[in-house]
Scaffold this active site. Structure first.
Site, short mmCIF file in Angstrom:
data_model
loop_
_atom_site.label_atom_id
_atom_site.label_comp_id
_atom_site.label_asym_id
_atom_site.label_seq_id
_atom_site.Cartn_x
_atom_site.Cartn_y
_atom_site.Cartn_z
N GLN A 48 0.82 -1.22 0.00
CA GLN A 48 0.00 0.00 0.00
C GLN A 48 0.85 1.27 0.00
O GLN A 48 0.34 2.35 -0.28
CB GLN A 48 -0.93 0.03 1.22
CG GLN A 48 -2.03 -1.01 1.15
CD GLN A 48 -2.96 -0.87 2.34
OE1 GLN A 48 -2.65 -1.34 3.43
NE2 GLN A 48 -4.08 -0.19 2.15
N HIS A 132 -3.64 -8.24 1.36
CA HIS A 132 -2.85 -7.26 0.61
C HIS A 132 -1.50 -7.84 0.18
O HIS A 132 -1.09 -7.66 -0.96
CB HIS A 132 -2.56 -6.01 1.45
CG HIS A 132 -3.64 -4.98 1.39
ND1 HIS A 132 -4.04 -4.37 0.23
CD2 HIS A 132 -4.39 -4.41 2.37
CE1 HIS A 132 -5.00 -3.49 0.49
NE2 HIS A 132 -5.24 -3.49 1.78
ZN ZN Z 1 -6.63 -2.42 2.81
#
Ligand code: ZN
Length: 160
Positions: A48, A132
């Site tokens: 991220q 993720h």
């Molecule tokens: Zn997330």
């Protein structure tokens, strides 16, 4: 650090295991914690912020904690639905079905092996963040009707 947002292709790339917790990795973990705190997130995964390594930060009752090379080793058969958000999908909140409890293995910042049993919200955050680092997003976990409902919204985001 800036947050990579959907549909950034980096969110779909494969993450590598951390072989050794070097000073660079420690500095990076510090930056991740700072970023998560600044965004008031309850979890953050390395991809991220554009780094393809298996590192996640989770806000536990003890504060932000780091989990290196985390994996789910056991999941309850029992599931539950609850609302989730994601820093990479701003302003989108979706009901996601997840296992109610999960057991996670990882290493801590000192390289020590850890084993965690999590339930409810905590189990959910671990499942979301571990998704993720395995290139999955919460929108991959929707049922057919939910997918239909969110389609327009996602198209709009993609068009930006
Ligand atoms: Zn997330």
């Amino acid at each position: 650090m800036g947050i990579k947002k959907y549909p950034d292709p980096i969110l779909r790339k494969k993450c590598e295991e951390v072989q050794e917790i070097t000073q660079d990795i420690k500095n990076f973990i510090g930056d991740m914690i700072e970023t998560m705190e600044a965004k008031e997130g309850i979890g953050l995964a390395a991809p991220q912020v554009g780094v393809l390594k298996k590192i996640i930060i989770v806000r536990t009752p003890k504060g932000p904690s780091v989990f290196v090379n985390p994996k789910i080793v056991r999941k309850s058969r029992e599931t539950e639905m609850a609302e989730e958000g994601c820093l990479s999908l701003p302003e989108i909140y979706l009901n996601i079905r997840r296992a109610r409890a999960a057991e996670i293995e990882a290493i801590d910042i000192k390289g020590k092996k850890i084993h965690i049993r999590a339930q409810g919200t905590m189990a959910r955050v671990f499942q979301h963040e571990i998704d993720h680092i395995e290139s999955r997003l919460m929108i991959d976990r929707l049922n057919f009707l939910q997918k239909l409902k969110i389609r327009k919204k996602l198209k709009k985001i993609k068009a930006h």
